[in-house]
Design a protein around this motif. Structure first.
Motif, PDB file in Angstrom:
ATOM      1  N   MET A  47       0.827  -1.210   0.000  1.00 39.07           N
ATOM      2  CA  MET A  47       0.000   0.000   0.000  1.00 39.07           C
ATOM      3  C   MET A  47       0.858   1.255   0.000  1.00 39.07           C
ATOM      4  SD  MET A  47      -3.355  -0.573   2.404  1.00 39.07           S
ATOM      5  CE  MET A  47      -2.392  -0.944   3.873  1.00 39.07           C
ATOM      6  N   ALA A  48       1.876   1.272   0.869  1.00 41.63           N
ATOM      7  CA  ALA A  48       2.732   2.453   0.966  1.00 41.63           C
ATOM      8  C   ALA A  48       3.441   2.730  -0.355  1.00 41.63           C
ATOM      9  CB  ALA A  48       3.749   2.259   2.089  1.00 41.63           C
ATOM     10  N   ILE A  49       3.930   1.682  -0.998  1.00 37.42           N
ATOM     11  CA  ILE A  49       4.627   1.854  -2.276  1.00 37.42           C
ATOM     12  C   ILE A  49       3.675   2.386  -3.340  1.00 37.42           C
ATOM     13  CG2 ILE A  49       5.716   0.589  -4.173  1.00 37.42           C
ATOM     14  CD1 ILE A  49       7.050  -1.196  -2.085  1.00 37.42           C
ATOM     15  N   GLU A  50       2.473   1.827  -3.399  1.00 36.80           N
ATOM     16  CA  GLU A  50       1.505   2.283  -4.402  1.00 36.80           C
ATOM     17  C   GLU A  50       1.126   3.741  -4.170  1.00 36.80           C
ATOM     18  OE1 GLU A  50       0.625   0.736  -7.099  1.00 36.80           O
ATOM     19  OE2 GLU A  50       1.896  -0.955  -6.527  1.00 36.80           O
ATOM     20  N   TRP A  51       0.967   4.133  -2.915  1.00 34.85           N
ATOM     21  CA  TRP A  51       0.644   5.535  -2.612  1.00 34.85           C
ATOM     22  C   TRP A  51       1.780   6.464  -3.039  1.00 34.85           C
ATOM     23  CZ3 TRP A  51      -1.127   4.191   3.046  1.00 34.85           C
ATOM     24  CH2 TRP A  51      -2.407   3.628   2.995  1.00 34.85           C
ATOM     25  N   LEU A  52       3.004   6.064  -2.733  1.00 32.49           N
ATOM     26  CA  LEU A  52       4.154   6.904  -3.083  1.00 32.49           C
ATOM     27  C   LEU A  52       4.360   6.970  -4.590  1.00 32.49           C
ATOM     28  CD1 LEU A  52       6.618   5.755  -0.273  1.00 32.49           C
ATOM     29  CD2 LEU A  52       5.527   7.995  -0.474  1.00 32.49           C
ATOM     30  N   LEU A  53       4.067   5.885  -5.281  1.00 33.31           N
ATOM     31  CA  LEU A  53       4.142   5.905  -6.743  1.00 33.31           C
ATOM     32  C   LEU A  53       3.085   6.842  -7.323  1.00 33.31           C
ATOM     33  CD1 LEU A  53       4.691   2.098  -7.531  1.00 33.31           C
ATOM     34  CD2 LEU A  53       6.345   3.936  -7.897  1.00 33.31           C
ATOM     35  N   ALA A  54       1.885   6.799  -6.740  1.00 37.75           N
ATOM     36  CA  ALA A  54       0.806   7.666  -7.224  1.00 37.75           C
ATOM     37  C   ALA A  54       1.125   9.138  -6.989  1.00 37.75           C
ATOM     38  CB  ALA A  54      -0.505   7.292  -6.539  1.00 37.75           C
ATOM     39  N   LYS A  55       1.878   9.420  -5.926  1.00 43.79           N
ATOM     40  CA  LYS A  55       2.250  10.806  -5.618  1.00 43.79           C
ATOM     41  C   LYS A  55       3.551  11.218  -6.293  1.00 43.79           C
ATOM     42  CE  LYS A  55      -0.084  10.670  -1.135  1.00 43.79           C
ATOM     43  NZ  LYS A  55       0.069  10.683   0.341  1.00 43.79           N
ATOM     44  N   SER A  56       4.093  10.325  -7.117  1.00 45.50           N
ATOM     45  CA  SER A  56       5.333  10.591  -7.867  1.00 45.50           C
ATOM     46  C   SER A  56       6.518  10.851  -6.949  1.00 45.50           C
ATOM     47  CB  SER A  56       5.138  11.780  -8.824  1.00 45.50           C
ATOM     48  OG  SER A  56       4.128  11.503  -9.761  1.00 45.50           O
ATOM     49  N   LEU A  57       6.505  10.251  -5.771  1.00 48.27           N
ATOM     50  CA  LEU A  57       7.657  10.339  -4.874  1.00 48.27           C
ATOM     51  C   LEU A  57       8.606   9.167  -5.089  1.00 48.27           C
ATOM     52  CD1 LEU A  57       5.893  11.476  -1.573  1.00 48.27           C
ATOM     53  CD2 LEU A  57       7.162  12.881  -3.200  1.00 48.27           C
ATOM     54  N   LEU A  58       8.076   8.076  -5.620  1.00 46.85           N
ATOM     55  CA  LEU A  58       8.880   6.914  -5.981  1.00 46.85           C
ATOM     56  C   LEU A  58       8.701   6.621  -7.458  1.00 46.85           C
ATOM     57  CD1 LEU A  58       8.428   4.187  -3.181  1.00 46.85           C
ATOM     58  CD2 LEU A  58      10.418   5.631  -3.594  1.00 46.85           C
ATOM     59  N   VAL A  59       9.720   6.027  -8.055  1.00 45.85           N
ATOM     60  CA  VAL A  59       9.626   5.554  -9.438  1.00 45.85           C
ATOM     61  C   VAL A  59      10.189   4.138  -9.487  1.00 45.85           C
ATOM     62  CG1 VAL A  59       9.739   7.817 -10.541  1.00 45.85           C
ATOM     63  CG2 VAL A  59      11.850   6.605 -10.001  1.00 45.85           C
ATOM     64  N   VAL A  60       9.681   3.352 -10.417  1.00 44.44           N
ATOM     65  CA  VAL A  60      10.149   1.977 -10.589  1.00 44.44           C
ATOM     66  C   VAL A  60      11.363   1.986 -11.505  1.00 44.44           C
ATOM     67  CG1 VAL A  60       9.557  -0.329 -11.404  1.00 44.44           C
ATOM     68  CG2 VAL A  60       7.828   1.062 -10.260  1.00 44.44           C
ATOM     69  N   ASP A  61      12.474   1.484 -10.982  1.00 45.43           N
ATOM     70  CA  ASP A  61      13.695   1.408 -11.790  1.00 45.43           C
ATOM     71  C   ASP A  61      13.660   0.174 -12.686  1.00 45.43           C
ATOM     72  OD1 ASP A  61      16.469   2.459 -12.312  1.00 45.43           O
ATOM     73  OD2 ASP A  61      16.969   0.430 -11.636  1.00 45.43           O
ATOM     74  N   THR A  62      13.422  -0.980 -12.091  1.00 48.80           N
ATOM     75  CA  THR A  62      13.266  -2.224 -12.855  1.00 48.80           C
ATOM     76  C   THR A  62      12.186  -3.068 -12.192  1.00 48.80           C
ATOM     77  OG1 THR A  62      14.997  -3.355 -11.569  1.00 48.80           O
ATOM     78  CG2 THR A  62      15.669  -2.292 -13.639  1.00 48.80           C
ATOM     79  N   GLU A  63      11.625  -3.964 -12.975  1.00 50.10           N
ATOM     80  CA  GLU A  63      10.592  -4.869 -12.461  1.00 50.10           C
ATOM     81  C   GLU A  63      10.814  -6.246 -13.063  1.00 50.10           C
ATOM     82  OE1 GLU A  63       5.700  -5.199 -12.498  1.00 50.10           O
ATOM     83  OE2 GLU A  63       6.676  -3.240 -12.623  1.00 50.10           O
ATOM     84  N   THR A  64      10.954  -7.240 -12.205  1.00 48.25           N
ATOM     85  CA  THR A  64      11.202  -8.604 -12.667  1.00 48.25           C
ATOM     86  C   THR A  64      10.157  -9.544 -12.086  1.00 48.25           C
ATOM     87  OG1 THR A  64      12.734  -8.994 -10.823  1.00 48.25           O
ATOM     88  CG2 THR A  64      13.686  -8.261 -12.905  1.00 48.25           C
TER      89      THR A  64
END
Length: 274
Positions: A47-64
Motif C-alpha cells: 500500500m505504501a509503495i503504491e501511494w508513493l508511486l501515485a504521488k510521484s515520490l517513488l519511481v520503478v527502476d526495474t521490475e522482474t
C-alpha cells in the motif's frame, strides 16, 4: 504543493518507506530490502509503495517476475497418498508379480481414481515403455522404471510446505512441473506456478527532497487522538498529529431505487389495467 505540506499529508507507512530511502546508502532498493528494513507487513508495504508511486515520490527502476512453484491441495494429497502415476505403476507391478490380469476398470475401482487420472497416468507410462496394453485391453508391466514417477515423487517431497523458484530445478523436473501445473480448464493438478514480482525502486526528484526534509526534521510518532495522558505529561509536544481536512469529498450516498425491469413491468401493468 510545497514539500512541508506534502510531508504533512503523508501516511505513517509512507513516512516509514521514505525514511528508509533517506538513510540507505543505495539509491535503489528492492521490495525485499524495504520489507526487511521497515518491518512492515507485505500488505502494508504494498500500500505504501503504491501511494508513493501515485504521488510521484517513488519511481520503478526495474521490475522482474520470478516464477515460483508450489503445491496445490491436490499436490498435498498426492504427497500423502501418492500421485496417480505412482499408484497405477504400483498396481501394475503387483499384478505382474501375481500373474493377475489387470484392466483399467480394476485400477479405477481399487484406487478410487478419476477416469481422467487413470488414462493420463497410463498414457504417460505407456509412452515411457513402462506399461503395455495387451489383448483384451489388459495392462501389463514391462518392469522398467518410470522417470516421470520418480521425478514426481521427488518434486512432491521438495515442495511440501516449501515453495521454490522454478529456475532452481533441473530441466527434467521443470518439464514435469509444466506438464502437471494448474492450467485453465484443468485445476486438478499438483503444481501451481505463480509469478513473484520484484520491483527495484528509487526516489524521484521530489521524493529526494521529501526524504531529505524528513531526515532534517526527524519523524515523530503520529497520533490521531489527543488523550488526557498526553496533555498531563506533556508528551503531546513530541508527537505528530494527523491532519484533518474538510476539502475532501464526502462519501456519495446512493439512494434506493427500483430495478429498471421492475419499473418496466409496473409501467406495462399500469397501461394494461387502465
Amino acid at each position: 504543493m510545497d514539500i512541508s505540506s506534502l510531508i504533512d499529508s503523508l501516511h505513517p507507512l509512507e513516512v516509514k518507506v521514505l525514511s528508509t530511502f533517506g538513510t540507505s546508502s543505495s539509491p535503489i532498493l528492492q521490495t525485499e530490502q524495504l520489507a526487511q528494513t521497515t518491518g512492515l507487513e507485505p500488505s502494508q508495504l504494498s500500500m505504501a509503495i503504491e501511494w508513493l508511486l501515485a504521488k510521484s515520490l517513488l519511481v520503478v527502476d526495474t521490475e522482474t517476475a520470478t516464477p515460483i512453484v508450489s503445491l496445490t491441495k491436490t499436490g498435498e494429497l498426492y504427497f500423502e497418498k501418492y500421485s496417480p502415476i505412482e499408484r497405477v505403476l504400483s498396481v501394475a507391478r503387483d499384478a505382474a508379480k501375481t500373474g493377475k490380469r489387470l484392466t483399467i476398470q480394476d485400477i479405477q475401482s481399487r484406487e478410487g481414481l478419476e477416469p481422467t487420472e487413470v488414462s493420463g497416468a497410463i498414457g504417460r507410462l505407456k509412452k515411457e515403455g513402462v506399461l503395455l496394453i495387451i489383448q483384451g485391453g489388459c495392462i501389463e508391466s514391462t518392469g522398467r522404471p518410470s522417470q516421470t514417477a520418480e521425478v514426481m515423487r521427488g518434486l512432491l517431497q521438495q515442495l511440501h510446505g516449501a515453495p521454490r523458484e522454478l529456475r532452481a530445478f533441473p530441466e527434467t523436473q521443470r518439464q514435469v512441473i509444466h506438464d502437471h501445473a494448474v492450467k485453465r480448464g484443468n485445476a486438478r493438478e499438483p503444481f501451481r506456478i505463480d509469478d513473484r514480482v520484484t520491483k527495484a525502486l528509487k526516489l524521484s526528484e521530489t521524493g529526494v527532497e521529501a526524504a531529505q526534509q524528513l531526515s532534517r526534521q526527524g519523524t515523530a510518532e503520529e497520533v490521531s487522538q489527543l488523550t488526557p495522558e498526553l496533555l498531563k505529561d506533556g508528551s503531546w509536544r513530541a508527537k505528530r498529529f494527523r491532519k484533518y481536512t474538510i476539502s475532501l469529498r464526502a462519501p456519495r450516498i446512493a439512494p434506493g431505487k427500483r430495478h429498471p425491469y421492475r419499473e418496466f413491468l409496473d409501467a406495462v401493468k399500469a397501461k394494461l389495467v387502465s
